[in-house]
Design an enzyme around this catalytic site. Structure first.
Site, mmCIF file in Angstrom:
data_model
loop_
_atom_site.group_PDB
_atom_site.id
_atom_site.type_symbol
_atom_site.label_atom_id
_atom_site.label_comp_id
_atom_site.label_asym_id
_atom_site.label_seq_id
_atom_site.Cartn_x
_atom_site.Cartn_y
_atom_site.Cartn_z
ATOM 1 N N CYS A 1 -1.064 -3.728 14.999
ATOM 2 C CA CYS A 1 0.202 -4.098 15.109
ATOM 3 C C CYS A 1 0.399 -4.857 16.379
ATOM 4 O O CYS A 1 0.578 -4.191 17.458
ATOM 5 C CB CYS A 1 1.084 -2.865 14.989
ATOM 6 S SG CYS A 1 2.875 -3.300 14.823
ATOM 7 N N CYS B 1 4.327 -3.913 17.613
ATOM 8 C CA CYS B 1 4.901 -2.604 18.307
ATOM 9 C C CYS B 1 3.658 -1.614 18.045
ATOM 10 O O CYS B 1 2.519 -1.684 18.413
ATOM 11 C CB CYS B 1 6.110 -2.139 17.825
ATOM 12 S SG CYS B 1 6.217 -2.202 15.853
ATOM 13 N N SER B 2 3.614 -0.639 17.071
ATOM 14 C CA SER B 2 2.890 0.318 16.749
ATOM 15 C C SER B 2 2.961 0.531 15.324
ATOM 16 O O SER B 2 2.910 1.832 15.171
ATOM 17 C CB SER B 2 2.744 1.377 17.624
ATOM 18 O OG SER B 2 4.251 1.887 17.552
ATOM 19 N N CYS B 3 3.285 -0.219 14.370
ATOM 20 C CA CYS B 3 3.548 0.215 12.886
ATOM 21 C C CYS B 3 2.146 0.826 12.570
ATOM 22 O O CYS B 3 1.022 0.128 12.634
ATOM 23 C CB CYS B 3 3.661 -1.137 11.990
ATOM 24 S SG CYS B 3 5.290 -1.696 12.622
#
Length: 207
Positions: free
Chosen positions: A108, A111-113
């Protein structure tokens, strides 16, 4: 001075982001918007009960059930729902299959999906800036850092998760597992293999 030094060392245990999250959690709890105890239960569930266990179950079923594998690759959200894995964040799950000629890896970049329902909490490195940037620019080098050395002729494809779309890598089934039960196959599936930064364990790796 020694006391100041001790305070500095203690404070350095948390990153700036962790400190911000802790402060936000405190404010929300004080205002009555969240229940800290309930939050702890949710986090514990994702760490210990979901973890990569749900994903391993999905992969093992795909390895042993051709019909389910087809359904998973056609519509992963629908397929995992059939196993009782409810999607709580409204994102669409896509499964991508590794083959001898193609290796998939997930990142990702914004961000941190991450597909929490099947993989649990994202690892710290998945959220780090170095991984998010290098996975796109030098995926082979990143895989090498994880101890995965692929043949030069194997294509590496990187998928970028978003708030709407998450990915699950279907790793290659290890040789020598013919006739294994889904429960036993699931023991070979690691979180990293479902992100694409690792491979499934070999039969000898689990005794």
């Amino acid at each position: 001075m020694a006391h100041d030094h001790d305070d500095h060392e203690h404070g350095s245990e948390l990153s700036e982001m962790q400190l911000r999250v802790r402060a936000l959690e405190t404010v929300l709890a004080e205002k009555g918007y969240i229940d800290p105890a309930a939050l702890d239960v949710i986090i514990e569930a994702y760490e210990t009960k979901v973890g990569p266990h749900n994903g391993a179950r999905v992969v093992a079923k795909a390895w042993s059930d051709p019909a389910f594998k087809r359904a998973l690759l056609e519509d992963a959200s629908k397929a995992v729902l059939g196993l009782g894995l409810l999607n709580r964040v409204g994102d669409h799950l896509i499964a991508v299959e590794n083959t001898p000629k193609l290796h998939n890896m997930i990142v990702c970049t914004l961000c941190s999906c991450y597909p929490w329902e099947v993989l649990g909490l994202p690892p710290v490195w998945y959220k780090s800036a170095p991984y998010r940037s290098r996975a796109v620019k030098d995926p082979r080098g990143v895989l090498r850092d994880f101890g995965v050395e692929l043949p030069r002729e194997t294509e590496i494809r990187v998928f970028d998760s978003t708030a709407e779309t998450r990915y699950l890598v279907l790793p290659r089934r290890p040789a020598g597992t013919e006739g294994w039960s889904e429960e036993k196959l699931a023991q070979l599936v690691t979180r990293d293999s479902m992100i694409g930064t690792g491979l499934a364990k070999r039969p000898q790796d689990i005794g």
